[in-house]
Design an enzyme around this catalytic site. Structure first.
Site, PDB file in Angstrom:
ATOM      1  N   TYR A   8       0.865  -1.183   0.000  1.00 11.61           N
ATOM      2  CA  TYR A   8       0.000   0.000   0.000  1.00 11.61           C
ATOM      3  C   TYR A   8       0.898   1.229   0.000  1.00 11.61           C
ATOM      4  O   TYR A   8       1.904   1.255   0.725  1.00 11.61           O
ATOM      5  CB  TYR A   8      -0.897   0.012   1.252  1.00 11.61           C
ATOM      6  N   GLU A  43      -0.416   4.857  -0.367  1.00 12.22           N
ATOM      7  CA  GLU A  43      -1.170   6.118  -0.503  1.00 12.22           C
ATOM      8  C   GLU A  43      -0.259   7.300  -0.185  1.00 12.22           C
ATOM      9  O   GLU A  43       0.603   7.206   0.691  1.00 12.22           O
ATOM     10  CB  GLU A  43      -2.360   6.123   0.455  1.00 12.22           C
ATOM     11  N   ASP A  47      -6.126  15.937 -23.240  1.00 13.07           N
ATOM     12  CA  ASP A  47      -6.156  14.499 -22.965  1.00 13.07           C
ATOM     13  C   ASP A  47      -5.496  13.817 -24.167  1.00 13.07           C
ATOM     14  O   ASP A  47      -6.098  13.688 -25.228  1.00 13.07           O
ATOM     15  CB  ASP A  47      -7.622  14.057 -22.800  1.00 13.07           C
ATOM     16  N   THR A  66      -3.372   8.015 -21.134  1.00 15.14           N
ATOM     17  CA  THR A  66      -3.264   6.614 -20.751  1.00 15.14           C
ATOM     18  C   THR A  66      -1.828   6.214 -21.071  1.00 15.14           C
ATOM     19  O   THR A  66      -1.120   6.919 -21.804  1.00 15.14           O
ATOM     20  CB  THR A  66      -4.205   5.717 -21.582  1.00 15.14           C
ATOM     21  N   LYS A 126      -1.901   2.855 -24.803  1.00 14.61           N
ATOM     22  CA  LYS A 126      -2.315   2.894 -26.212  1.00 14.61           C
ATOM     23  C   LYS A 126      -1.054   3.077 -27.070  1.00 14.61           C
ATOM     24  O   LYS A 126      -0.212   2.190 -27.060  1.00 14.61           O
ATOM     25  CB  LYS A 126      -3.354   3.997 -26.415  1.00 14.61           C
ATOM     26  N   ARG A 149      -1.537  -1.038 -18.723  1.00 17.23           N
ATOM     27  CA  ARG A 149      -2.808  -0.318 -18.609  1.00 17.23           C
ATOM     28  C   ARG A 149      -2.665   0.671 -17.452  1.00 17.23           C
ATOM     29  O   ARG A 149      -2.310   0.281 -16.339  1.00 17.23           O
ATOM     30  CB  ARG A 149      -3.956  -1.279 -18.290  1.00 17.23           C
TER      31      ARG A 149
HETATM   32  N1  PLP Z   1      -9.316   9.591 -22.671  1.00 16.03           N
HETATM   33  C1  PLP Z   1      -9.389   9.249 -23.961  1.00 16.03           C
HETATM   34  C2  PLP Z   1      -9.216  10.313 -25.004  1.00 16.03           C
HETATM   35  C3  PLP Z   1      -9.638   7.919 -24.315  1.00 16.03           C
HETATM   36  O1  PLP Z   1      -9.742   7.579 -25.602  1.00 16.03           O
HETATM   37  C4  PLP Z   1      -9.805   6.962 -23.283  1.00 16.03           C
HETATM   38  C5  PLP Z   1     -10.081   5.536 -23.559  1.00 16.03           C
HETATM   39  O2  PLP Z   1     -10.369   5.056 -24.549  1.00 16.03           O
HETATM   40  C6  PLP Z   1      -9.730   7.389 -21.971  1.00 16.03           C
HETATM   41  C7  PLP Z   1      -9.483   8.704 -21.686  1.00 16.03           C
HETATM   42  C8  PLP Z   1      -9.975   6.437 -20.836  1.00 16.03           C
HETATM   43  O3  PLP Z   1      -8.934   5.579 -20.622  1.00 16.03           O
HETATM   44  P1  PLP Z   1      -9.110   4.350 -19.612  1.00 16.03           P
HETATM   45  O4  PLP Z   1      -9.905   3.332 -20.324  1.00 16.03           O
HETATM   46  O5  PLP Z   1      -7.707   3.927 -19.339  1.00 16.03           O
HETATM   47  O6  PLP Z   1      -9.779   4.878 -18.385  1.00 16.03           O
END
Ligand code: PLP
Length: 482
Positions: free
Chosen positions: A68, A70, A245, A274, A277, A283
């Site tokens: 853990y 945190e 994002d 993320t 990808k 993940r």
């Molecule tokens: N942001 C974007 C632009 C995404 O395409 C995705 C997932 O497909 C996410 C966030 C969410 O990612 P996660 O599935 O790891 O929560």
């Protein structure tokens, strides 16, 4: 991950792990083994998936999982985190240096979690509500009912402007049914109906009218680059925090394919991603930000997130180290070259693409010209051994479930080593399936958005050719489980 002889060390590591697992629960060991076989045989064009390296996978399967942790490095709520501190520091250091960021927070368990951390940090930094300061000073659960009321009232007035879902945005960018659309008053910008491209003048106009606290750029299904310098200018004009994002295209930023105006990190106040990808890690998620937001971002756990996953942070560190190599730069360029070749091959055969092409890792096909829904096209392609996902196109008349599009991405096949010639061959297979699939009637005799007919001979022939293509590019070639 191009073909090479099996490495005894890698084969032995995974074989031993499976033996250990199988001794306790053979069904799980069998499913893991089967997953490798299935992935090896699949022609995967899912734009959001990839294949992490054996080193990344191995970094996740160990005793770091037992801790853990945190809090943040050096400020944990638990004792004995000295090794987790090392792992988290190394991952953050690689992230900062790779992306040129002031600050990196590598704890988020996923992209959505990273976005929640970012929203909270922006709220905390910009909304100087007494209750919010109280919330930061103490554990959230300690807040009095009255403090929660104040907090809810003051946060409830904030606004978010993001790309609409059907234009390619993500549901966490203010989509109403999502928590982001409930936390914020929300509006969205779309794309130009003719070109399919973001219309920056329109974004500017909506932002001037709506005056959001957060302007978000980023996408799940937009096949083009975004000019982040322009978006930052728009944010500055209305006093908004600019958030990007980059979940989908982080690998293209890391690999220096997206640079200058198209690299979000120098332009945005805060960037989320993320790690699984195009970045090809485990993940997980990550937040990069300017120094002034770092303190609030670091409060992600336990404010927004559950306990960090030290074994996944270790895998992020390994993946980020890999992403700093010349090999990864070549990979990122190949991803984009392959997407361009796939788009070109489809266009040459008369397939309609949203925006007429791509300049990133994904291609959005409009299958309505073939009389199909995205759902029918996705299923027919799957029957023929080609794995894609259906996706809404701008102003989609079929909605988000049946859709009129399929999304194709090249990150995974590029990791296997397929190149532009193979992309043209894949375009031929996709075209063959699309022109040979017909919509069919449902049980009530009416045309169904899900039913279709693809003759067995065509389906079998395409499936055989798809299998032959991937067989030439073995996946995890160094792993031989016997
Ligand atoms: N942001 C974007 C632009 C995404 O395409 C995705 C997932 O497909 C996410 C966030 C969410 O990612 P996660 O599935 O790891 O929560």
């Amino acid at each position: 991950m191009t073909a090479s002889a099996p490495q005894p060390a890698e084969s032995a590591a995974f074989a031993s792990a499976l033996e250990l697992i199988g001794a306790v629960e053979p069904r799980v060991a069998a499913a893991i083994r089967q997953e490798l076989n299935d992935q090896r045989e699949s022609l995967k064009l899912i734009a959001s998936e990839n294949y992490a390296s054996p080193a990344v996978l191995a970094a996740m399967g160990n005793w770091l999982s037992d801790k853990y942790a945190e809090g943040t490095v050096g400020r944990r709520f638990y004792a004995g985190c000295q090794n987790v501190d090392i792992v988290e520091s190394v991952a953050a250091e690689h992230a900062r240096e790779l992306f040129g960021a002031d600050h990196a927070y590598v704890q988020p368990h996923s992209g959505i979690d990273a976005n929640l951390v970012a929203f909270w940090a922006v709220l905390a930094q910009t909304v100087e509500a007494p209750a919010l300061r109280d919330a930061q000073a103490r554990h959230v659960n300690d807040l009095s009912d009255a403090a929660w009321e104040t907090l809810r009232r003051e946060l409830g007035d904030q606004r978010m402007l993001g790309m609409s879902l059907d234009a390619g945005g993500h549901l966490t960018h203010g989509f109403r049914p999502n928590i982001s659309g409930k936390m914020f008053h929300q509006r969205s910008y779309g794309t130009n109906p003719t070109s399919g491209l973001i219309d920056y003048d329109e974004v500017r106009q909506i932002a001037a009218e709506f005056r959001p606290l957060i302007l978000i750029a980023g996408y799940s299904a937009y096949p083009r680059r975004i000019n982040f310098r322009l978006m930052r200018e728009i944010a500055d004009d209305v006093g908004a925090t600019f958030m990007v994002d980059m979940a989908h295209f982080a690998g293209l930023v890391a690999g220096k394919v997206l640079t200058g105006d198209f690299d979000p990190v120098p332009h945005a106040h805060i960037v989320t991603t993320t790690t699984h990808k195009t970045l090809r890690g485990p993940r997980g998620g990550m937040v990069l930000c300017k120094e002034e937001l770092s303190e609030h971002v670091n409060r992600g756990c336990p404010m927004v997130l559950g306990g960090p996953l030290p074994h996944v942070m270790a895998a992020k560190a390994v993946a980020l180290a890999e992403a700093r190599t010349p090999d990864f730069r070549r990979y990122a360029q190949a991803v984009v070259d392959n997407a361009a070749a796939l788009a070109e091959g489809l266009l040459r055969r008369g397939v309609t693409l949203v925006t007429g092409g791509t300049d990133n890792h994904l291609v959005l096909v409009d299958v309505s010209a073939h009389g199909l829904t995205g759902r029918q096209a996705e299923a027919a392609l799957l029957d023929a051994g080609i794995v894609t996902n259906r996706n809404a196109i701008p102003c989609d008349p079929n909605g988000a479930w049946y859709t009129s599009g399929i999304r194709l991405g090249t990150p995974a096949l590029t990791t296997r080593g397929l190149g532009t010639a193979e992309m043209d061959a894949i375009a031929e297979l996709i075209h063959t399936v699309l022109v040979n699939t017909q919509p069919a009637a449902g049980p009530d005799g009416n045309r169904s958005p899900a039913k279709y007919v693809l003759d067995a001979a065509t389906c079998g022939k395409v499936a055989q050719e798809a299998a032959n293509l991937v067989a030439g590019y073995p996946l995890y070639p160094a792993v031989d489980l016997g």
